[in-house]
Design a protein around this motif. Sequence first.
Motif, PDB file in Angstrom:
ATOM      1  N   MET A   1       0.842  -1.175   0.000  1.00  0.00           N
ATOM      2  CA  MET A   1       0.000   0.000   0.000  1.00  0.00           C
ATOM      3  C   MET A   1       0.887   1.238   0.000  1.00  0.00           C
ATOM      4  O   MET A   1       1.909   1.289   0.653  1.00  0.00           O
ATOM      5  CB  MET A   1      -0.884  -0.016   1.232  1.00  0.00           C
ATOM      6  N   SER A   2       0.465   2.226  -0.747  1.00  0.00           N
ATOM      7  CA  SER A   2       1.274   3.432  -0.863  1.00  0.00           C
ATOM      8  C   SER A   2       0.858   4.473   0.173  1.00  0.00           C
ATOM      9  O   SER A   2      -0.265   4.490   0.645  1.00  0.00           O
ATOM     10  CB  SER A   2       1.165   4.008  -2.268  1.00  0.00           C
ATOM     11  N   GLU A   3       1.784   5.324   0.476  1.00  0.00           N
ATOM     12  CA  GLU A   3       1.538   6.440   1.385  1.00  0.00           C
ATOM     13  C   GLU A   3       1.155   7.659   0.550  1.00  0.00           C
ATOM     14  O   GLU A   3       1.706   7.884  -0.516  1.00  0.00           O
ATOM     15  CB  GLU A   3       2.811   6.734   2.174  1.00  0.00           C
ATOM     16  N   ILE A   4       0.207   8.442   1.039  1.00  0.00           N
ATOM     17  CA  ILE A   4      -0.235   9.629   0.317  1.00  0.00           C
ATOM     18  C   ILE A   4       0.296  10.876   1.010  1.00  0.00           C
ATOM     19  O   ILE A   4       0.157  11.035   2.219  1.00  0.00           O
ATOM     20  CB  ILE A   4      -1.766   9.689   0.227  1.00  0.00           C
ATOM     21  N   ILE A   5       0.919  11.742   0.218  1.00  0.00           N
ATOM     22  CA  ILE A   5       1.399  13.038   0.690  1.00  0.00           C
ATOM     23  C   ILE A   5       0.520  14.093   0.038  1.00  0.00           C
ATOM     24  O   ILE A   5       0.507  14.217  -1.187  1.00  0.00           O
ATOM     25  CB  ILE A   5       2.878  13.267   0.305  1.00  0.00           C
ATOM     26  N   ASP A   6      -0.221  14.816   0.833  1.00  0.00           N
ATOM     27  CA  ASP A   6      -1.129  15.840   0.305  1.00  0.00           C
ATOM     28  C   ASP A   6      -0.440  17.199   0.356  1.00  0.00           C
ATOM     29  O   ASP A   6      -0.340  17.822   1.406  1.00  0.00           O
ATOM     30  CB  ASP A   6      -2.424  15.867   1.096  1.00  0.00           C
ATOM     31  N   ALA A   7       0.055  17.636  -0.808  1.00  0.00           N
ATOM     32  CA  ALA A   7       0.744  18.925  -0.895  1.00  0.00           C
ATOM     33  C   ALA A   7      -0.115  19.965  -1.608  1.00  0.00           C
ATOM     34  O   ALA A   7       0.383  20.998  -2.044  1.00  0.00           O
ATOM     35  CB  ALA A   7       2.080  18.749  -1.607  1.00  0.00           C
ATOM     36  N   ARG A   8      -1.415  19.690  -1.724  1.00  0.00           N
ATOM     37  CA  ARG A   8      -2.319  20.644  -2.366  1.00  0.00           C
ATOM     38  C   ARG A   8      -2.438  21.887  -1.492  1.00  0.00           C
ATOM     39  O   ARG A   8      -2.461  21.798  -0.269  1.00  0.00           O
ATOM     40  CB  ARG A   8      -3.701  20.020  -2.562  1.00  0.00           C
ATOM     41  N   GLY A   9      -2.493  23.035  -2.150  1.00  0.00           N
ATOM     42  CA  GLY A   9      -2.622  24.291  -1.430  1.00  0.00           C
ATOM     43  C   GLY A   9      -1.306  24.881  -0.955  1.00  0.00           C
ATOM     44  O   GLY A   9      -1.289  25.984  -0.422  1.00  0.00           O
ATOM     45  N   LEU A  10      -0.219  24.156  -1.144  1.00  0.00           N
ATOM     46  CA  LEU A  10       1.088  24.663  -0.735  1.00  0.00           C
ATOM     47  C   LEU A  10       1.743  25.389  -1.902  1.00  0.00           C
ATOM     48  O   LEU A  10       1.648  24.958  -3.047  1.00  0.00           O
ATOM     49  CB  LEU A  10       1.992  23.516  -0.274  1.00  0.00           C
ATOM     50  N   SER A  11       2.415  26.471  -1.608  1.00  0.00           N
ATOM     51  CA  SER A  11       3.134  27.229  -2.635  1.00  0.00           C
ATOM     52  C   SER A  11       4.531  26.660  -2.817  1.00  0.00           C
ATOM     53  O   SER A  11       5.142  26.165  -1.868  1.00  0.00           O
ATOM     54  CB  SER A  11       3.252  28.694  -2.209  1.00  0.00           C
ATOM     55  N   CYS A  12       5.025  26.743  -4.045  1.00  0.00           N
ATOM     56  CA  CYS A  12       6.400  26.305  -4.315  1.00  0.00           C
ATOM     57  C   CYS A  12       7.356  27.161  -3.493  1.00  0.00           C
ATOM     58  O   CYS A  12       7.112  28.352  -3.348  1.00  0.00           O
ATOM     59  CB  CYS A  12       6.727  26.424  -5.802  1.00  0.00           C
ATOM     60  N   PRO A  13       8.346  26.550  -2.912  1.00  0.00           N
ATOM     61  CA  PRO A  13       8.849  25.188  -3.116  1.00  0.00           C
ATOM     62  C   PRO A  13       8.339  24.184  -2.089  1.00  0.00           C
ATOM     63  O   PRO A  13       8.881  23.087  -1.985  1.00  0.00           O
ATOM     64  CB  PRO A  13      10.354  25.370  -2.989  1.00  0.00           C
ATOM     65  N   GLN A  14       7.303  24.505  -1.332  1.00  0.00           N
ATOM     66  CA  GLN A  14       6.852  23.617  -0.256  1.00  0.00           C
ATOM     67  C   GLN A  14       6.492  22.200  -0.706  1.00  0.00           C
ATOM     68  O   GLN A  14       6.873  21.242  -0.020  1.00  0.00           O
ATOM     69  CB  GLN A  14       5.699  24.251   0.514  1.00  0.00           C
ATOM     70  N   PRO A  15       5.774  22.000  -1.825  1.00  0.00           N
ATOM     71  CA  PRO A  15       5.497  20.615  -2.236  1.00  0.00           C
ATOM     72  C   PRO A  15       6.774  19.803  -2.478  1.00  0.00           C
ATOM     73  O   PRO A  15       6.843  18.622  -2.124  1.00  0.00           O
ATOM     74  CB  PRO A  15       4.693  20.778  -3.529  1.00  0.00           C
ATOM     75  N   VAL A  16       7.774  20.434  -3.035  1.00  0.00           N
ATOM     76  CA  VAL A  16       9.053  19.754  -3.263  1.00  0.00           C
ATOM     77  C   VAL A  16       9.718  19.428  -1.931  1.00  0.00           C
ATOM     78  O   VAL A  16      10.202  18.314  -1.723  1.00  0.00           O
ATOM     79  CB  VAL A  16       9.991  20.613  -4.141  1.00  0.00           C
TER      80      VAL A  16
END
Length: 73
Positions: A1-16
Amino acid sequence: MSEIIDARGLSCPQPVLVTLNRVATVEKGTLEILVDTEASRENVCRAAQAKGWSLDSVDAVDGGEYRITISKG
């Protein structure tokens, strides 16, 4: 099973940064990263591959969001 990282709503470079922090602590497995901009999609994909992770898929989902699936090992 995979892990989910929710980076929606974050401004670059935060998702990275969130993605890189997680891949640094996982030796192998599958991660799904959710982002909501094209720039985040491209930057997360590039950063994960630079750290030795395979880009398995990039799927567009409703509302202009993307599901990036990466794996290692």
